[in-house]
Scaffold this motif. Structure first.
Motif, PDB file in Angstrom:
ATOM      1  N   GLU A  71      31.447 -12.698  81.667  1.00 47.33           N
ATOM      2  CA  GLU A  71      32.038 -11.500  81.067  1.00 47.33           C
ATOM      3  C   GLU A  71      33.547 -11.627  80.844  1.00 47.33           C
ATOM      4  O   GLU A  71      34.177 -10.688  80.354  1.00 47.33           O
ATOM      5  N   LYS A 133      34.052  -4.601  87.665  1.00 47.47           N
ATOM      6  CA  LYS A 133      32.850  -4.471  86.824  1.00 47.47           C
ATOM      7  C   LYS A 133      32.372  -3.032  86.795  1.00 47.47           C
ATOM      8  O   LYS A 133      32.002  -2.512  85.738  1.00 47.47           O
ATOM      9  N   GLU A 134      32.364  -2.373  87.941  1.00 47.34           N
ATOM     10  CA  GLU A 134      31.908  -0.983  88.008  1.00 47.34           C
ATOM     11  C   GLU A 134      32.758  -0.077  87.128  1.00 47.34           C
ATOM     12  O   GLU A 134      32.266   0.894  86.553  1.00 47.34           O
ATOM     13  N   ASP A 136      34.455  -1.193  84.481  1.00 40.85           N
ATOM     14  CA  ASP A 136      34.568  -1.820  83.162  1.00 40.85           C
ATOM     15  C   ASP A 136      36.012  -2.252  82.877  1.00 40.85           C
ATOM     16  O   ASP A 136      36.533  -2.075  81.779  1.00 40.85           O
ATOM     17  N   ARG A 137      36.663  -2.845  83.874  1.00 38.33           N
ATOM     18  CA  ARG A 137      38.049  -3.294  83.730  1.00 38.33           C
ATOM     19  C   ARG A 137      38.200  -4.802  83.963  1.00 38.33           C
ATOM     20  O   ARG A 137      39.301  -5.279  84.172  1.00 38.33           O
ATOM     21  N   ASN A 139      37.963  -7.260  81.947  1.00 40.96           N
ATOM     22  CA  ASN A 139      38.717  -7.946  80.900  1.00 40.96           C
ATOM     23  C   ASN A 139      40.023  -7.248  80.547  1.00 40.96           C
ATOM     24  O   ASN A 139      40.625  -7.540  79.518  1.00 40.96           O
ATOM     25  N   SER A 140      40.461  -6.341  81.402  1.00 43.82           N
ATOM     26  CA  SER A 140      41.783  -5.755  81.207  1.00 43.82           C
ATOM     27  C   SER A 140      42.833  -6.801  81.557  1.00 43.82           C
ATOM     28  O   SER A 140      42.535  -7.795  82.227  1.00 43.82           O
ATOM     29  N   GLU A 261      21.714 -10.721  85.666  1.00 39.85           N
ATOM     30  CA  GLU A 261      22.100  -9.544  86.441  1.00 39.85           C
ATOM     31  C   GLU A 261      20.939  -8.967  87.253  1.00 39.85           C
ATOM     32  O   GLU A 261      21.136  -8.621  88.427  1.00 39.85           O
TER      33      GLU A 261
END
Length: 376
Positions: A71, A133-134, A136-137, A139-140, A261
């Protein structure tokens, strides 16, 4: 058949605790970590650490970091390499110096104090990865910097540990040039294999007329990378992360991601989270309570500030710098392995082993709510 009961308890309680954590506004991983303490020798004693739990958890953390690699935005990772290096260095210098000072304060020999500094310098981002992951950061800019810094941190801490053991440990002398050469060889092979071998291997194995050929090919690559990383003196999770990045550059990324997953989060990853808590024991803690409190508090602050300063010096604003520092706090399984190595080689005093393990656990438990709160 005791292992079946262990699996039953782990799977049931991790899901219930994860759900309760989310309802209370905390990351699900926090509840899963606390389940390990609850079910383990520290409280109920229903699940005991052993070979079965160890191997299941090893697979779990490899799968977790493999998913993180799948990811990861490679472009974002390349753009933040300078910040990642600064964060890693800052997150080692301050904890190492402070760990040495704490050891001297409590009357350790110099080499025992130096080893305590090495333990505090370690970082395990597997917990931070789950939190990112929880939310959704992953790839920040902050998430990419944390991941990159963790890779560099692993290399530098392994070199520090090798130097210390070569001078003071009970093992054989270690060649520093050989050690650095192994790290360079790992990255060279990982990059070349990811560019040339991995795509060809996936295309060759995918058409096989067997069940789940693509997923099997991905797991073969994952374990090959992890094994090679271990042979080169790196943590297996770094190899797993590299394998995920390599497969993410192929047309099979989406298929692998959708299938790995369920394998990971249904069985292996919950066992990994619980296995960390199983290492906690309160036996003999009373006589070293001051040591545990001081070590725990400093372990949190040193990594947070050290990593945060590194991020701030490379252009991140104060809030992002504190987020990155918070993501580096967890010592997790990496510090547990280093502590066990030190105990076996005489670099860690046996009477302080429990205190060090509890301090490592405190950093691991603090990271999820702190990281989530900082992002808010």
């Amino acid at each position: 058949m005791e292992f079946i009961l262990y699996l039953l308890l782990i799977l049931l309680f991790t899901k219930l605790a994860g759900d309760l954590s989310v309802r209370l506004g905390q990351p699900a991983v926090l509840g899963k970590l606390l389940v390990g303490i609850l079910l383990g020798p520290a409280v109920l004693g229903w699940v005991q650490p052993g070979g079965f739990i160890h191997y299941m958890s090893e697979i779990g953390v490899l799968l977790l970091m493999f998913i993180a690699g799948l990811e990861t935005d490679l472009r974002q990772l390349r753009e933040n390499w300078k910040a990642a290096f600064a964060v890693a260095v800052g997150g080692i210098l301050l904890p190492f110096a402070g760990g040495f000072a704490i050891g001297e304060w409590f009357g350790f020999a110099d080499y025992n104090s130096l080893f305590l500094g090495v333990i505090l310098s370690a970082t395990s981002v597997s917990i931070s990865v789950q939190v990112l992951k929880e939310m959704d950061r992953l790839n920040s800019p902050e998430g990419s910097t944390i991941l990159g810094a963790a890779v560099i941190d692993d290399i530098l801490v392994v070199i520090l540990l090798a130097v210390l053991m070569s001078f003071f440990g009970t093992g054989d002398n270690i060649s520093l040039s050989l050690l650095i050469g192994q790290k360079l060889l790992f990255f060279a092979v990982a990059v070349i294999a990811g560019w040339l071998t991995v795509p060809r291997l996936m295309r060759w194995l995918a058409p096989l007329r067997v069940t789940e050929a693509v997923m099997t090919a991905a797991l073969v690559i994952l374990f090959a990378y992890a094994y090679f990383a271990e042979k080169m003196g790196m943590a297996g999770i770094i190899g797993a992360f590299a394998a995920g990045i390599a497969i993410a550059q192929t047309p099979f990324k989406q298929v692998v991601e959708s299938k790995v997953e369920p394998i990971a989060y249904t069985l292996f990853v919950p066992v990994f989270f619980v296995s960390i808590g199983l290492n906690v024991s309160f036996e003999g803690l009373g006589s070293h309570i001051l040591f545990v409190v001081v070590l725990s508090m400093f372990a949190i602050l040193a990594k947070w500030l050290g990593g945060g300063i590194g991020a701030r010096l490379t252009g991140f604003n104060t809030r992002s710098s504190l987020i990155i520092g918070a993501g580096m706090i967890s010592r997790g399984e990496v510090a547990l392995i280093i502590a066990a190595t030190g105990l076996a080689s005489g670099l860690l005093l046996p009477q302080y082993f429990t205190g060090v393990i509890i301090a490592v656990m405190v950093t691991t438990l603090v990271t999820p709510p702190l990281l989530k709160g900082m992002f808010r």
